[in-house]
Design a protein around this motif. Structure first.
Motif, PDB file in Angstrom:
ATOM      1  N   TRP A  43       6.099  -6.494 -17.594  1.00  0.00           N
ATOM      2  CA  TRP A  43       7.055  -5.961 -16.619  1.00  0.00           C
ATOM      3  C   TRP A  43       6.350  -5.425 -15.383  1.00  0.00           C
ATOM      4  O   TRP A  43       6.877  -5.517 -14.276  1.00  0.00           O
ATOM      5  N   ASP A  44       5.168  -4.840 -15.557  1.00  0.00           N
ATOM      6  CA  ASP A  44       4.457  -4.207 -14.438  1.00  0.00           C
ATOM      7  C   ASP A  44       3.813  -5.250 -13.532  1.00  0.00           C
ATOM      8  O   ASP A  44       3.294  -6.266 -13.996  1.00  0.00           O
ATOM      9  N   LEU A  45       3.804  -4.955 -12.237  1.00  0.00           N
ATOM     10  CA  LEU A  45       3.179  -5.815 -11.249  1.00  0.00           C
ATOM     11  C   LEU A  45       1.686  -5.932 -11.541  1.00  0.00           C
ATOM     12  O   LEU A  45       0.983  -4.924 -11.608  1.00  0.00           O
ATOM     13  N   PRO A  46       1.163  -7.152 -11.722  1.00  0.00           N
ATOM     14  CA  PRO A  46      -0.279  -7.309 -11.949  1.00  0.00           C
ATOM     15  C   PRO A  46      -1.065  -6.835 -10.723  1.00  0.00           C
ATOM     16  O   PRO A  46      -0.633  -7.014  -9.586  1.00  0.00           O
ATOM     17  N   TRP A  64      -5.966  -4.522   4.168  1.00  0.00           N
ATOM     18  CA  TRP A  64      -5.298  -4.804   2.910  1.00  0.00           C
ATOM     19  C   TRP A  64      -4.642  -3.538   2.388  1.00  0.00           C
ATOM     20  O   TRP A  64      -5.208  -2.447   2.467  1.00  0.00           O
ATOM     21  N   TYR A  65      -3.435  -3.709   1.863  1.00  0.00           N
ATOM     22  CA  TYR A  65      -2.630  -2.588   1.373  1.00  0.00           C
ATOM     23  C   TYR A  65      -2.198  -2.888  -0.053  1.00  0.00           C
ATOM     24  O   TYR A  65      -1.727  -3.989  -0.354  1.00  0.00           O
ATOM     25  N   ASN A  66      -2.374  -1.902  -0.923  1.00  0.00           N
ATOM     26  CA  ASN A  66      -1.978  -2.052  -2.318  1.00  0.00           C
ATOM     27  C   ASN A  66      -0.584  -1.458  -2.484  1.00  0.00           C
ATOM     28  O   ASN A  66      -0.388  -0.257  -2.349  1.00  0.00           O
ATOM     29  N   THR A  69      -0.493   1.203  -5.513  1.00  0.00           N
ATOM     30  CA  THR A  69      -1.197   2.494  -5.443  1.00  0.00           C
ATOM     31  C   THR A  69      -1.118   3.136  -4.058  1.00  0.00           C
ATOM     32  O   THR A  69      -1.542   4.271  -3.895  1.00  0.00           O
ATOM     33  N   THR A  70      -0.632   2.401  -3.065  1.00  0.00           N
ATOM     34  CA  THR A  70      -0.570   2.782  -1.640  1.00  0.00           C
ATOM     35  C   THR A  70      -1.956   2.922  -0.997  1.00  0.00           C
ATOM     36  O   THR A  70      -2.056   3.407   0.110  1.00  0.00           O
ATOM     37  N   GLU A  71      -2.990   2.461  -1.669  1.00  0.00           N
ATOM     38  CA  GLU A  71      -4.344   2.462  -1.096  1.00  0.00           C
ATOM     39  C   GLU A  71      -4.420   1.397  -0.007  1.00  0.00           C
ATOM     40  O   GLU A  71      -3.773   0.354  -0.090  1.00  0.00           O
ATOM     41  N   SER A  72      -5.180   1.655   1.038  1.00  0.00           N
ATOM     42  CA  SER A  72      -5.432   0.644   2.059  1.00  0.00           C
ATOM     43  C   SER A  72      -6.917   0.615   2.373  1.00  0.00           C
ATOM     44  O   SER A  72      -7.621   1.600   2.199  1.00  0.00           O
TER      45      SER A  72
END
Length: 84
Positions: A43-46, A64-66, A69-72
């Motif tokens: 179910w979770d986004l890989p 790049w943006y995750n 996790t909202t990391e960039s």
């Protein structure tokens, strides 16, 4: 061997994960992710699908943006499944 089958894979992001709509899922959980190579589903986004490339508004430089996790980062992340 040549067959009539074909598969298009993005040359930059050749992930075996596919987003699949689940018609019988509970509301809010309409999609799951299926790995066409391993047969695994979840179910979770890989993690390798969480990273998206965007262009910085002011400089136009790619970053790049995750989405998970909202990391960039300015550096292309090393993610399993990405083609260099």
């Amino acid at each position: 061997e040549v067959t009539s089958e074909y598969c298009w894979e993005d040359p930059i992001h050749a992930s075996p994960w596919r987003k699949v709509k689940d018609a019988e899922a509970a509301e809010g959980q309409m999609y799951y992710f299926y790995n066409i190579k391993s047969g695994e589903s979840q179910w979770d986004l890989p993690e390798e699908l969480a990273w998206v490339q965007q262009d910085h508004d002011e400089s136009g430089q790619p970053f790049w943006y995750n989405t998970k996790t909202t990391e960039s980062t300015w550096e292309k992340p090393h993610v399993h499944g990405w083609v260099e």
